[in-house]
Write an enzyme that holds these catalytic residues in place. Sequence first.
Site, PDB file in Angstrom:
ATOM      1  N   ASP A   1       4.875   7.723  -5.862  1.00 18.04           N
ATOM      2  CA  ASP A   1       6.202   6.578  -6.473  1.00 18.04           C
ATOM      3  C   ASP A   1       7.305   7.401  -6.528  1.00 18.04           C
ATOM      4  OD1 ASP A   1       5.994   4.144  -8.195  1.00 18.04           O
ATOM      5  OD2 ASP A   1       7.492   5.393  -9.151  1.00 18.04           O
TER       6      ASP A   1
ATOM      7  N   GLY B   1      -2.945   1.918  -8.407  1.00 20.45           N
ATOM      8  CA  GLY B   1      -1.563   1.260  -8.700  1.00 20.45           C
ATOM      9  C   GLY B   1      -2.198   0.159  -9.302  1.00 20.45           C
ATOM     10  N   SER B   2      -1.336  -0.946  -9.409  1.00 21.72           N
ATOM     11  CA  SER B   2      -1.363  -2.300 -10.031  1.00 21.72           C
ATOM     12  C   SER B   2      -2.358  -3.138  -9.188  1.00 21.72           C
ATOM     13  CB  SER B   2      -0.102  -3.053 -10.431  1.00 21.72           C
ATOM     14  OG  SER B   2       0.427  -3.329  -9.044  1.00 21.72           O
TER      15      SER B   2
ATOM     16  N   CYS C   1      -4.434   4.349 -16.435  1.00 25.60           N
ATOM     17  CA  CYS C   1      -5.495   3.369 -16.294  1.00 25.60           C
ATOM     18  C   CYS C   1      -6.834   3.065 -17.059  1.00 25.60           C
ATOM     19  CB  CYS C   1      -5.900   3.378 -14.631  1.00 25.60           C
ATOM     20  SG  CYS C   1      -6.660   4.959 -14.532  1.00 25.60           S
TER      21      CYS C   1
ATOM     22  N   GLU D   1      -2.640  -6.535 -18.903  1.00 25.89           N
ATOM     23  CA  GLU D   1      -2.717  -5.159 -19.170  1.00 25.89           C
ATOM     24  C   GLU D   1      -1.153  -4.808 -19.686  1.00 25.89           C
ATOM     25  OE1 GLU D   1      -2.152  -2.747 -15.539  1.00 25.89           O
ATOM     26  OE2 GLU D   1      -3.636  -1.183 -16.499  1.00 25.89           O
TER      27      GLU D   1
ATOM     28  N   TRP E   1       3.033   6.831 -10.640  1.00 29.24           N
ATOM     29  CA  TRP E   1       3.962   7.726 -11.428  1.00 29.24           C
ATOM     30  C   TRP E   1       3.260   8.076 -12.624  1.00 29.24           C
ATOM     31  CZ3 TRP E   1       4.234   5.127 -16.080  1.00 29.24           C
ATOM     32  CH2 TRP E   1       4.069   3.931 -16.029  1.00 29.24           C
ATOM     33  N   ASN E   2       2.181   7.466 -13.078  1.00 29.87           N
ATOM     34  CA  ASN E   2       1.662   7.737 -14.503  1.00 29.87           C
ATOM     35  C   ASN E   2       0.924   9.112 -14.591  1.00 29.87           C
ATOM     36  OD1 ASN E   2      -0.497   6.563 -13.049  1.00 29.87           O
ATOM     37  ND2 ASN E   2      -1.430   5.765 -14.845  1.00 29.87           N
TER      38      ASN E   2
ATOM     39  N   GLU F   1      -7.776   1.867  -6.603  1.00 27.82           N
ATOM     40  CA  GLU F   1      -7.952   2.263  -8.027  1.00 27.82           C
ATOM     41  C   GLU F   1      -6.913   1.451  -8.924  1.00 27.82           C
ATOM     42  OE1 GLU F   1     -10.645   4.044  -8.893  1.00 27.82           O
ATOM     43  OE2 GLU F   1     -11.073   4.756  -7.023  1.00 27.82           O
ATOM     44  N   LEU F   2      -7.183   0.405  -9.371  1.00 23.45           N
ATOM     45  CA  LEU F   2      -6.066  -0.659 -10.097  1.00 23.45           C
ATOM     46  C   LEU F   2      -6.320  -0.532 -11.705  1.00 23.45           C
ATOM     47  CD1 LEU F   2      -7.130  -3.335  -7.517  1.00 23.45           C
ATOM     48  CD2 LEU F   2      -5.341  -1.327  -7.239  1.00 23.45           C
TER      49      LEU F   2
HETATM   50  P1  NAD Z   1       2.347  -0.463  -8.657  1.00 21.72           P
HETATM   51  O1  NAD Z   1       1.578  -1.052  -7.870  1.00 21.72           O
HETATM   52  O2  NAD Z   1       3.879  -1.046  -8.775  1.00 21.72           O
HETATM   53  O3  NAD Z   1       2.896   1.082  -7.635  1.00 21.72           O
HETATM   54  C1  NAD Z   1       2.064   1.893  -7.245  1.00 21.72           C
HETATM   55  C2  NAD Z   1       2.478   2.462  -6.010  1.00 21.72           C
HETATM   56  O4  NAD Z   1       2.525   1.522  -5.029  1.00 21.72           O
HETATM   57  C3  NAD Z   1       3.912   3.212  -5.865  1.00 21.72           C
HETATM   58  O5  NAD Z   1       3.857   4.173  -5.054  1.00 21.72           O
HETATM   59  C4  NAD Z   1       4.597   1.999  -5.278  1.00 21.72           C
HETATM   60  O6  NAD Z   1       5.759   2.577  -4.503  1.00 21.72           O
HETATM   61  C5  NAD Z   1       3.643   1.213  -4.428  1.00 21.72           C
HETATM   62  N1  NAD Z   1       3.828   0.115  -4.091  1.00 21.72           N
HETATM   63  C6  NAD Z   1       4.403  -1.088  -4.693  1.00 21.72           C
HETATM   64  N2  NAD Z   1       4.655  -2.200  -3.824  1.00 21.72           N
HETATM   65  C7  NAD Z   1       3.930  -1.743  -2.835  1.00 21.72           C
HETATM   66  C8  NAD Z   1       3.496  -2.650  -1.758  1.00 21.72           C
HETATM   67  N3  NAD Z   1       3.933  -3.912  -1.572  1.00 21.72           N
HETATM   68  N4  NAD Z   1       3.025  -2.057  -0.496  1.00 21.72           N
HETATM   69  C9  NAD Z   1       2.625  -0.569  -0.609  1.00 21.72           C
HETATM   70  N5  NAD Z   1       2.776   0.162  -1.757  1.00 21.72           N
HETATM   71  C10 NAD Z   1       3.338  -0.477  -2.905  1.00 21.72           C
HETATM   72  O7  NAD Z   1       1.887   0.174  -9.954  1.00 21.72           O
HETATM   73  P2  NAD Z   1       2.704   0.572 -11.006  1.00 21.72           P
HETATM   74  O8  NAD Z   1       3.100  -0.506 -11.837  1.00 21.72           O
HETATM   75  O9  NAD Z   1       3.694   1.669 -10.622  1.00 21.72           O
HETATM   76  O10 NAD Z   1       1.275   1.491 -11.656  1.00 21.72           O
HETATM   77  C11 NAD Z   1       0.844   1.263 -12.871  1.00 21.72           C
HETATM   78  C12 NAD Z   1      -0.614   0.354 -12.576  1.00 21.72           C
HETATM   79  O11 NAD Z   1      -1.122   1.345 -11.839  1.00 21.72           O
HETATM   80  C13 NAD Z   1      -1.110  -0.019 -13.829  1.00 21.72           C
HETATM   81  O12 NAD Z   1      -1.776  -1.569 -13.358  1.00 21.72           O
HETATM   82  C14 NAD Z   1      -2.328   0.750 -13.783  1.00 21.72           C
HETATM   83  O13 NAD Z   1      -3.453   0.408 -14.564  1.00 21.72           O
HETATM   84  C15 NAD Z   1      -2.706   1.250 -12.314  1.00 21.72           C
HETATM   85  N6  NAD Z   1      -3.191   2.816 -12.155  1.00 21.72           N
HETATM   86  C16 NAD Z   1      -4.667   2.375 -12.002  1.00 21.72           C
HETATM   87  C17 NAD Z   1      -5.240   3.616 -11.746  1.00 21.72           C
HETATM   88  C18 NAD Z   1      -6.696   3.919 -11.518  1.00 21.72           C
HETATM   89  O14 NAD Z   1      -7.208   4.948 -11.227  1.00 21.72           O
HETATM   90  N7  NAD Z   1      -7.624   2.791 -11.572  1.00 21.72           N
HETATM   91  C19 NAD Z   1      -4.549   4.813 -11.985  1.00 21.72           C
HETATM   92  C20 NAD Z   1      -3.296   4.824 -12.468  1.00 21.72           C
HETATM   93  C21 NAD Z   1      -2.433   3.737 -12.648  1.00 21.72           C
END
Ligand code: NAD
Length: 529
Positions: A195, A244-245, A300, A398, A169-170, A266-267
């Site tokens: 998201d 995501g995370s 991120c 983080e 979402w960010n 990309e985490l």
């Molecule tokens: P998140 O992992 O909770 O969610 C990200 C996406 O994954 C969402 O679409 C969510 O619905 C989906 N998701 C959640 N659980 C899942 C599962 N078990 N299986 C499949 N999909 C699933 O992340 P968040 O907390 O919403 O986002 C923030 C994190 O993302 C931070 O840690 C940030 O650093 C990271 N991030 C990294 C980058 C990068 O390019 N490295 C960019 C943006 C955000």
Amino acid sequence: MSDTVLRDPVSDPTASYALEPSYVQRLTERLVATSGQSVPTTCPFNGQPLGSIPQSSAGDVAEAFRRARRAQEEWARTSLDERQAALLRLHDLLFERQSEIADLICWESGKARKDAYDEPLHVALTARYYGRTGHRHLDTKRVAGVVPGLTRVEVNRIPKGVVGIISPWNYPFTLALCDGLPALLAGNAVVHKPDAQTMLTALLGVSLLEEAGFPRDLWQVVAGSGRELGPEIIGRSDYVCFTGSTATGKTIAQQCADRLIGCSLELGGKNPILVLRDADLEKAAEGAVRACFSNAGQLCVSTERMFVADQVYDRFMERFVARVEAMRLVPGLSWGSDMGTLISQAQLDAVTAHVEDARVKGVRVRTGGRARPDLGPYYYEPTVLEGVTPDMQCFGDETFGPVVSVYRFADEADAVARANEGEYGLNASVYTQDGDRGRAVAKQIRCGTVNVNEAFAATFASIAAPMGGMRESGLGRRQGAEGVHRYTETQSVATQRLLRFGPMLGLSDERYAKVMSAQLKLLKKLGRA
Ligand code: NAD
């Protein structure tokens, strides 16, 4: 589009706090979502609902893949020139519509307009780069054959098929689109789950793809919980691209491993800045503000740790803190706000928990450190901490919010070692007036991107350069050649003429082996690869 859709929810008191239902419907009709259920999406500036998002079932994911597979077969037969032309049309469309895109990003994510502006810009840069370099990355390449002149070898790039994209979402617009564009360029289709908090922004991006001339069914969107739909998507994808995370990334990597399909991840990060003793302190303070507080730190590549040389520490901090205290937090869609709000109560709780934990353990809050409910339900001040110790959560975890810990260093090697501590390795910055020195320090930092005299934009916006994380910050790279090659299988085709790989002209096996060995030794002498 109706004017009322684009009015500022905060500064225009006559504007409705909900988006026009017809606008929402126009975007959501792109979804494959027949479960009969829907969930609201809300505006973080005020917590009010913006619209209702229909939810997808497991059956909808299956249907999305059926449609995507059909579309991909046809798409893979189009010429690379045709695909590049669609990317370049998208580039132009993004500039024509950037104001509308920024409005919706602000509405749905609560970020400052200047941060929202970055998103269509990054997608446009991505579209231009891949729209101009497709042939360089994807054309069939001749490589040396085993017998010069007689073995002709070509390497083809075959599309993987259907790529599953799961995005956060960010940066809801660019992270929805930027990874998918090279997938389309390479002849793939996409099934995408954005998201839940920022579905409309992602859907606007996908509708622009269609306007730019990409076939409608080529990019399918589903809506729902990641935990429920994630395995349905991974179970059918030929490759998965996740942002995501780190925790979710590991789960996804395991599921991909079970199917022996590739993935790029990309985490998260705990990104450091090093301010060396010869840094231009004004530049460093200005860059540090952007590094720490762009999108309220929900980025991120955002900086959460700053290491400042002893000799310049006090002078740097004076400038940095003054700049932070001068930041304008103005809710709404207009230009002139330096920082927006956090996106949700969950984000506010996480940020508050990190700061309060540090406060209890004796941290010094140099500025900030408070929620700002007077501005909006999830606002939090830009916060600068000193005296952070390893027992505090914000030391290594983080925060993903507007909180930075600042440390002194006496010795540059020690600063590099401390910057390399922890599990993450996404992004770093080095401030110094000596570019060579900055680049030499960069080589010692275990991060996928390092910016010298800039926060993060220099690497992130240089689309020709790969971007991604080392260690627990990720796997694989977006952007550059790697960003498109991940979506292809290489296929080597060798055509042999005249000489065959077996005894000829009545030679015995033993004689043939001797002739071959002599020939191979000669090739080495002649300097052939
Ligand atoms: P998140 O992992 O909770 O969610 C990200 C996406 O994954 C969402 O679409 C969510 O619905 C989906 N998701 C959640 N659980 C899942 C599962 N078990 N299986 C499949 N999909 C699933 O992340 P968040 O907390 O919403 O986002 C923030 C994190 O993302 C931070 O840690 C940030 O650093 C990271 N991030 C990294 C980058 C990068 O390019 N490295 C960019 C943006 C955000």
